[in-house]
Scaffold this motif. Structure first.
Motif, mmCIF file in Angstrom:
data_model
loop_
_atom_site.group_PDB
_atom_site.id
_atom_site.type_symbol
_atom_site.label_atom_id
_atom_site.label_comp_id
_atom_site.label_asym_id
_atom_site.label_seq_id
_atom_site.Cartn_x
_atom_site.Cartn_y
_atom_site.Cartn_z
ATOM 1 N N THR A 47 -14.084 62.966 35.663
ATOM 2 C CA THR A 47 -14.346 63.736 36.877
ATOM 3 C C THR A 47 -14.011 65.214 36.711
ATOM 4 O O THR A 47 -14.378 66.034 37.549
ATOM 5 N N LYS A 112 -21.589 68.460 37.249
ATOM 6 C CA LYS A 112 -20.832 68.990 38.380
ATOM 7 C C LYS A 112 -19.780 70.011 37.941
ATOM 8 O O LYS A 112 -19.527 70.989 38.619
ATOM 9 N N GLY A 113 -19.183 69.789 36.771
ATOM 10 C CA GLY A 113 -18.157 70.703 36.283
ATOM 11 C C GLY A 113 -18.711 71.964 35.642
ATOM 12 O O GLY A 113 -17.950 72.821 35.212
ATOM 13 N N HIS A 179 -27.028 72.033 47.695
ATOM 14 C CA HIS A 179 -26.327 73.224 47.224
ATOM 15 C C HIS A 179 -26.310 74.357 48.265
ATOM 16 O O HIS A 179 -25.681 75.386 48.031
ATOM 17 N N THR A 207 -16.483 67.523 50.808
ATOM 18 C CA THR A 207 -15.762 66.637 49.897
ATOM 19 C C THR A 207 -16.016 67.056 48.456
ATOM 20 O O THR A 207 -17.048 67.683 48.164
ATOM 21 N N VAL A 208 -15.083 66.735 47.566
ATOM 22 C CA VAL A 208 -15.308 66.951 46.129
ATOM 23 C C VAL A 208 -15.815 65.676 45.466
ATOM 24 O O VAL A 208 -16.106 65.670 44.267
ATOM 25 N N ARG A 209 -15.958 64.605 46.238
ATOM 26 C CA ARG A 209 -16.371 63.314 45.677
ATOM 27 C C ARG A 209 -17.899 63.184 45.730
ATOM 28 O O ARG A 209 -18.450 62.397 46.509
ATOM 29 N N THR A 210 -18.549 63.988 44.887
ATOM 30 C CA THR A 210 -20.012 64.012 44.852
ATOM 31 C C THR A 210 -20.559 63.857 43.435
ATOM 32 O O THR A 210 -21.735 64.137 43.186
ATOM 33 N N HIS A 211 -19.716 63.420 42.506
ATOM 34 C CA HIS A 211 -20.163 63.254 41.116
ATOM 35 C C HIS A 211 -21.221 62.155 41.048
ATOM 36 O O HIS A 211 -21.010 61.033 41.515
ATOM 37 N N GLY A 255 -10.882 65.269 39.718
ATOM 38 C CA GLY A 255 -11.815 66.381 39.870
ATOM 39 C C GLY A 255 -12.928 66.040 40.843
ATOM 40 O O GLY A 255 -12.661 65.628 41.981
ATOM 41 N N HIS A 256 -14.179 66.230 40.391
ATOM 42 C CA HIS A 256 -15.340 65.859 41.214
ATOM 43 C C HIS A 256 -15.498 64.346 41.139
ATOM 44 O O HIS A 256 -16.149 63.804 40.236
ATOM 45 N N THR A 259 -19.133 58.943 43.918
ATOM 46 C CA THR A 259 -19.479 58.419 45.238
ATOM 47 C C THR A 259 -19.198 56.920 45.278
ATOM 48 O O THR A 259 -18.980 56.286 44.247
#
Length: 270
Positions: A47, A112-113, A179, A207-211, A255-256, A259
């Motif tokens: 992540t 994502k990173g 985005h 949220t950062v939980r979109t990987h 990190g990210h 879902t």
């Protein structure tokens, strides 16, 4: 024996499990479709980012296609991370060889990173060889901008971008607006092959939980097409699926985060 809905993901492996073919397989399973895969590249990834990647030999890519074609009755397929120009070309060649149903092309370019997942020369190859094979093309805003070579910000620019991409050969275009962080809604623009269009909007979730969101959306569309779901309905299901997956997070990684791929099942049963 081969009547059960079967789909194919052609992508890279995410060792962190949240994106890539892992996200694809989880999504297809949740939509009651049997998932097969062609592994294009292996990544060392979590992540926090992509630490390393290794594209598989081109001969092995072709062998995987041949193996699947000899045994399975695949009704729909999708692409994800394809690494470089040689691998994009190999995938396009095999998709012309074998009929695996409608193709959903997710033009994965950046993780994502921030790590680049597609080389510059591969983007040209994708435009010329793979994009014309796409039944559905699902770029996010940065990917759409790279593919057409110009900025996409306003609703009018969304529509123009979709028209340009359609002229490049893709039949149906979904430009994802996730985005646009200043917007209260996540607004996706869809241009269909028959010239009709529509916007699909859902509330934006901070949220950062979109990987793996892009992989998940395209995999859901692919799964639905494998079941014979009409395209417009398949797209609406995918929008609801990813909304549930983001709105009902799971705490994984630092990190990210990924879902929640089983959230939509729970929402459906509430």
């Amino acid at each position: 024996m081969n009547d059960f809905p079967q789909a194919l993901t052609i992508a890279g492996s995410d060792s962190g499990g949240g994106a890539g073919m892992q996200a694809d397989i989880k999504t297809m399973q949740e939509r009651h479709v049997f998932a097969t895969n062609v592994v294009v590249a292996i990544t060392a990834q979590n992540t926090l980012g992509v630490q390393d990647s290794f594209p598989l030999p081109l001969e092995l890519i072709t062998k995987q296609f041949e193996s699947l074609a000899a045994d399975f009755h695949i009704k729909a397929c999708k692409t994800g991370m394809l690494a470089d120009a040689a691998h994009v070309a190999a995938v396009a060649e095999n998709l012309r060889r074998f009929d695996f149903g409608p193709l959903t092309l997710d033009p994965v370019m950046i993780a994502k990173g921030g790590a680049a997942l597609l080389t510059e020369d591969a983007i040209t190859t994708l435009r010329n060889e793979l994009l014309p094979l796409a039944t559905v093309l699902t770029p996010n805003l940065p990917e759409a901008e790279v593919l057409i070579g110009q900025s996409v910000k306003t609703p009018a620019e969304f529509k123009l971008a979709a028209q340009i991409l359609q002229k490049m050969g893709a039949q149906n275009i979904i430009i994802k607006g996730g985005h646009q962080t200043a917007e209260q809604q996540a607004n996706d623009y869809i241009l269909y092959a028959d010239g009709s269009d529509e916007w699909l909007s859902t509330p934006r979730i901070e949220t950062v939980r979109t990987h793996g969101t892009g992989d998940t959306i395209s995999a859901c569309i692919t799964a639905e097409l494998a079941k014979g779901t009409p395209l417009k309905q398949a797209i609406r299901i995918s929008k609801a699926y990813i909304q549930a997956a983001i709105a009902n997070p799971i705490a994984v990684g630092h990190g990210h985060g990924p879902t929640n791929h089983w959230a939509y099942r729970e929402v459906e049963h509430d």
